[in-house]
Write a protein that holds these residues in place. Structure first.
Motif, mmCIF file in Angstrom:
data_model
loop_
_atom_site.group_PDB
_atom_site.id
_atom_site.type_symbol
_atom_site.label_atom_id
_atom_site.label_comp_id
_atom_site.label_asym_id
_atom_site.label_seq_id
_atom_site.Cartn_x
_atom_site.Cartn_y
_atom_site.Cartn_z
ATOM 1 N N ARG A 170 50.234 23.444 13.639
ATOM 2 C CA ARG A 170 50.609 24.848 13.479
ATOM 3 C C ARG A 170 49.646 25.807 14.184
ATOM 4 O O ARG A 170 50.110 26.729 14.862
ATOM 5 N N ASP A 174 50.895 28.345 17.047
ATOM 6 C CA ASP A 174 50.695 29.796 16.955
ATOM 7 C C ASP A 174 50.004 30.317 18.214
ATOM 8 O O ASP A 174 50.350 31.384 18.728
ATOM 9 N N GLU A 196 60.614 19.151 13.981
ATOM 10 C CA GLU A 196 59.749 19.788 12.982
ATOM 11 C C GLU A 196 58.819 20.811 13.635
ATOM 12 O O GLU A 196 58.645 21.924 13.120
ATOM 13 N N SER A 197 58.226 20.444 14.762
ATOM 14 C CA SER A 197 57.340 21.378 15.465
ATOM 15 C C SER A 197 58.112 22.603 15.941
ATOM 16 O O SER A 197 57.617 23.730 15.874
ATOM 17 N N HIS A 199 60.780 23.912 14.596
ATOM 18 C CA HIS A 199 61.082 24.763 13.442
ATOM 19 C C HIS A 199 59.839 25.532 12.976
ATOM 20 O O HIS A 199 59.957 26.600 12.373
ATOM 21 N N THR A 200 58.665 24.996 13.267
ATOM 22 C CA THR A 200 57.428 25.734 12.989
ATOM 23 C C THR A 200 57.204 26.827 14.022
ATOM 24 O O THR A 200 56.765 27.933 13.696
#
Length: 299
Positions: A170, A174, A196-197, A199-200
């Motif tokens: 994360r 960011d 998953e990444s 969706h982050t």
């Protein structure tokens, strides 16, 4: 519309069985949108920036990208000049894919302190951008001191070549959303891990005011078009053993099968918002490049 790039062979063993010039010229003539190199800790891989310089000389259209360059290995002054030179030599075709790397075991051999590597990485990227966009730069922190300097060559692209970040965790995602022009999903990420990444990442893009118009989502895909014969299966295992030190990744990472099977995977990536796919053949790269172009890209 989805763009397709292709990995450029850099392994010394692979290069012994083909002519790099012919591979690059063929890839461009087949319509691939990008030619991509990577940075490896292995001793048998040709330097990525030297490879891109060669590619700049023998191609005219395809974009030239790094996926990814481990920038902490280089000083910002060196990196800014080297990348700007490739952008100049290629008439503005560079995409600078950057990353922090998976660990610090190699740092001592580069004279680096492993401490604060994330801060060093982010400060280095910010300084490269300044060197690309400002006439003179004065800067000082714990790692570098620049007193009214400029790089000897500036990029063609204004304000600078696009910077795409490799990231999984994360904080790294960011950083990509804040500082980058795109994100490259790792080839070693399973479909589930990649989704998953992603969706982050998407809420982080919204939080930083980014849109699909100014941020590219890309993904490297290890693939093989054709039957998964015992010979192919063994060579794919050898590939992952050589590149990642883990042959068992062959069971979960690559996409192997018919052109229709590969096409289904491409459609799934497109449904997630991926707009640039870096195809990476693992077996017989020159032959696979032509099969992918004929049976996947053109369909």
């Amino acid at each position: 519309m989805t763009e397709f790039g292709i990995a450029v062979p850099q392994d010394v063993g692979e290069l012994e069985s083909m002519t790099l010039r012919e591979y690059l010229e063929t890839a461009e003539s087949l319509g691939f949108d990008g030619l991509w190199v990577s940075e490896s800790s292995g001793v048998s891989a040709v330097d990525p920036l030297a490879t891109l310089s060669f590619a700049a000389a023998v191609t005219t259209r395809a974009r030239l990208g790094t996926a990814v360059l481990i920038t902490n290995r280089r000083t910002p002054m060196q990196l800014a000049g080297d990348l700007a030179s490739i952008d100049r030599l290629s008439a503005g075709r560079l995409i600078a894919g950057v990353g922090i790397g998976n660990g610090t075991a190699e740092y001592p051999s580069y004279g680096l302190d492993p401490a604060h590597r994330a801060a060093r990485f982010e400060d280095g990227i910010a300084l490269v951008k300044r060197l690309w966009t400002e006439d003179r730069v004065t800067f000082a922190n714990r790692w570098w001191t620049l007193d009214d300097v400029r790089v000897p060559v500036r990029p063609v692209r204004v304000p600078h070549p696009p910077i795409w970040f490799g990231a999984r965790a994360r904080p790294a995602l960011d950083r990509a959303a804040r500082l980058g022009n795109g994100w490259i999903g790792a080839g070693s990420a399973s479909p589930e891990s990649f989704e998953e990444s992603l969706h982050t990442l998407l809420p982080l893009l919204d939080a930083h005011g980014r849109t699909a118009d100014d941020f590219t989502i890309a993904k490297r895909v290890y693939l093989h078009v054709g039957d998964e014969t015992p010979d192919v299966a063994e060579r794919v295992r050898e590939f992952f053993g050589s590149h990642y030190g883990n042959a068992d990744l062959a069971a979960t990472i690559p996409v192997v099968g018919s052109a229709a099977r590969i096409g289904e995977h491409v459609e799934w990536l497109e449904s997630l918002g991926v707009t640039h796919i870096i195809v990476h053949p693992m077996v017989e790269p020159a032959e696979q490049m032509e099969r992918v172009a004929r049976d996947v890209v053109r369909n």
